[in-house]
Design a protein around this motif. Structure first.
Motif, mmCIF file in Angstrom:
data_model
loop_
_atom_site.group_PDB
_atom_site.id
_atom_site.type_symbol
_atom_site.label_atom_id
_atom_site.label_comp_id
_atom_site.label_asym_id
_atom_site.label_seq_id
_atom_site.Cartn_x
_atom_site.Cartn_y
_atom_site.Cartn_z
ATOM 1 N N ALA A 133 1.130 -1.352 0.013
ATOM 2 C CA ALA A 133 -0.055 0.013 -0.077
ATOM 3 C C ALA A 133 1.003 1.284 -0.066
ATOM 4 O O ALA A 133 0.259 2.322 -0.113
ATOM 5 C CB ALA A 133 -0.978 0.019 1.127
ATOM 6 N N VAL A 134 2.203 1.162 -0.038
ATOM 7 C CA VAL A 134 3.019 2.260 -0.115
ATOM 8 C C VAL A 134 3.040 2.797 -1.652
ATOM 9 O O VAL A 134 3.077 2.146 -2.492
ATOM 10 C CB VAL A 134 4.468 1.780 0.346
ATOM 11 C CG1 VAL A 134 5.682 2.991 -0.047
ATOM 12 C CG2 VAL A 134 4.520 1.414 1.495
ATOM 13 N N LYS A 135 2.666 4.307 -1.485
ATOM 14 C CA LYS A 135 2.608 5.040 -2.853
ATOM 15 C C LYS A 135 3.299 6.126 -2.872
ATOM 16 O O LYS A 135 3.776 6.752 -1.833
ATOM 17 C CB LYS A 135 1.069 5.204 -3.161
ATOM 18 C CG LYS A 135 0.307 3.949 -3.142
ATOM 19 C CD LYS A 135 -1.063 4.161 -3.282
ATOM 20 C CE LYS A 135 -1.987 3.141 -3.504
ATOM 21 N NZ LYS A 135 -3.534 3.388 -2.894
ATOM 22 N N GLU A 136 3.898 6.593 -3.875
ATOM 23 C CA GLU A 136 4.639 7.829 -4.340
ATOM 24 C C GLU A 136 3.317 9.020 -4.297
ATOM 25 O O GLU A 136 2.432 8.659 -4.912
ATOM 26 C CB GLU A 136 5.340 7.817 -5.282
ATOM 27 C CG GLU A 136 6.708 7.084 -5.401
ATOM 28 C CD GLU A 136 7.642 7.329 -6.482
ATOM 29 O OE1 GLU A 136 7.338 8.262 -7.311
ATOM 30 O OE2 GLU A 136 8.762 6.549 -6.643
ATOM 31 N N LEU A 137 3.693 10.069 -3.620
ATOM 32 C CA LEU A 137 2.571 11.029 -3.558
ATOM 33 C C LEU A 137 2.040 11.621 -4.807
ATOM 34 O O LEU A 137 0.939 11.702 -5.080
ATOM 35 C CB LEU A 137 3.143 12.237 -2.392
ATOM 36 C CG LEU A 137 2.317 13.408 -2.355
ATOM 37 C CD1 LEU A 137 1.148 12.710 -1.513
ATOM 38 C CD2 LEU A 137 3.062 14.434 -1.625
ATOM 39 N N GLY A 138 3.190 11.586 -5.702
ATOM 40 C CA GLY A 138 2.710 12.041 -7.012
ATOM 41 C C GLY A 138 1.769 11.251 -8.037
ATOM 42 O O GLY A 138 1.286 11.549 -9.123
ATOM 43 N N THR A 139 1.686 10.027 -7.578
ATOM 44 C CA THR A 139 0.912 8.906 -8.204
ATOM 45 C C THR A 139 -0.458 8.695 -7.810
ATOM 46 O O THR A 139 -1.210 7.798 -8.388
ATOM 47 C CB THR A 139 1.789 7.668 -8.310
ATOM 48 O OG1 THR A 139 1.876 6.867 -7.037
ATOM 49 C CG2 THR A 139 3.153 7.584 -8.809
ATOM 50 N N VAL A 140 -0.877 9.272 -6.940
ATOM 51 C CA VAL A 140 -2.076 9.150 -6.153
ATOM 52 C C VAL A 140 -2.928 10.170 -6.580
ATOM 53 O O VAL A 140 -2.607 11.396 -7.182
ATOM 54 C CB VAL A 140 -2.229 9.145 -4.658
ATOM 55 C CG1 VAL A 140 -1.392 8.147 -3.915
ATOM 56 C CG2 VAL A 140 -1.591 10.542 -4.115
ATOM 57 N N GLY A 141 -4.544 9.894 -6.835
ATOM 58 C CA GLY A 141 -5.293 10.958 -7.283
ATOM 59 C C GLY A 141 -5.190 12.256 -6.554
ATOM 60 O O GLY A 141 -5.110 12.364 -5.192
ATOM 61 N N ALA A 142 -5.826 13.165 -7.121
ATOM 62 C CA ALA A 142 -5.635 14.699 -6.370
ATOM 63 C C ALA A 142 -6.736 14.764 -5.594
ATOM 64 O O ALA A 142 -6.784 15.555 -4.808
ATOM 65 C CB ALA A 142 -5.925 15.713 -7.876
ATOM 66 N N ASP A 143 -7.874 13.942 -5.458
ATOM 67 C CA ASP A 143 -8.674 13.916 -4.494
ATOM 68 C C ASP A 143 -8.324 13.127 -3.213
ATOM 69 O O ASP A 143 -9.285 12.932 -2.267
ATOM 70 C CB ASP A 143 -10.300 13.742 -5.043
ATOM 71 C CG ASP A 143 -10.242 12.091 -5.724
ATOM 72 O OD1 ASP A 143 -9.078 11.556 -5.774
ATOM 73 O OD2 ASP A 143 -11.344 11.768 -5.767
ATOM 74 N N ALA A 144 -7.272 12.378 -3.351
ATOM 75 C CA ALA A 144 -6.990 11.400 -2.289
ATOM 76 C C ALA A 144 -6.560 12.413 -0.959
ATOM 77 O O ALA A 144 -6.257 13.458 -1.122
ATOM 78 C CB ALA A 144 -5.649 10.929 -2.630
ATOM 79 N N ARG A 145 -6.606 11.592 0.191
ATOM 80 C CA ARG A 145 -6.398 12.489 1.509
ATOM 81 C C ARG A 145 -5.197 11.956 2.027
ATOM 82 O O ARG A 145 -4.898 10.906 1.981
ATOM 83 C CB ARG A 145 -7.555 12.489 2.538
ATOM 84 C CG ARG A 145 -9.163 12.572 1.697
ATOM 85 C CD ARG A 145 -9.401 14.127 1.517
ATOM 86 N NE ARG A 145 -9.289 14.664 2.879
ATOM 87 C CZ ARG A 145 -9.667 16.104 2.951
ATOM 88 N NH1 ARG A 145 -9.485 16.785 2.011
ATOM 89 N NH2 ARG A 145 -9.340 16.716 4.068
#
Length: 139
Positions: free
Chosen positions: A83-95
């Motif tokens: 579940a580790v993700k790069e910040l730039g790859t998550v959707g803009a509406d993610a929190r």
């Protein structure tokens, strides 16, 4: 904290508030993270006067996820390493969850704001004030 000792460190971008006052130049911000998604952001007003301005995180910061927006000390642990993700790859509406470990204050923000939408995260800081945030994504 392993991410502080052994993680990747990068300087965050700082910029002025909408009123363009120069006090933002006293603000220093850095972020560190490790491959497990543990991340910390430090923001300091490195001056004897009141400062305000915006802080933008770099998109390569890796964040783990959590199921509830509560401080890590309350045992709502992050999910598995997948579940580790790069910040730039998550959707803009993610929190994202920002837990100020010094004041025990919890904030949630849209990831778009962390990445610079509307200038970034706005800080209004007293002289020599500092924040240390534990960062994670909210599932």
């Amino acid at each position: 904290r392993p991410e502080v000792r052994d993680g990747a460190w990068v300087q965050c971008q700082t910029s002025p508030s909408m009123d363009q006052n120069p006090s933002w130049m006293n603000m220093v911000a850095h972020c560190c993270w490790d491959e497990a998604g543990r991340a910390v952001m430090v923001v300091v007003n490195f001056g004897g006067d009141h400062s305000n301005g915006h802080v933008v995180l770099p998109p390569q910061v890796k964040l783990g996820t959590r199921s509830c927006p509560v401080p890590p000390t309350m045992n709502f642990t992050r999910t598995d390493d997948d579940a580790v993700k790069e910040l730039g790859t998550v959707g803009a509406d993610a929190r994202a969850v920002l837990w100020d470990v010094w004041s025990d204050t919890l904030y949630t923000r849209e990831t778009a704001e962390l990445l610079g939408q509307h200038g970034g995260m706005w800080f209004d800081m007293k002289p020599w004030q500092a924040h240390v945030f534990d960062l994670s994504l909210l599932e």
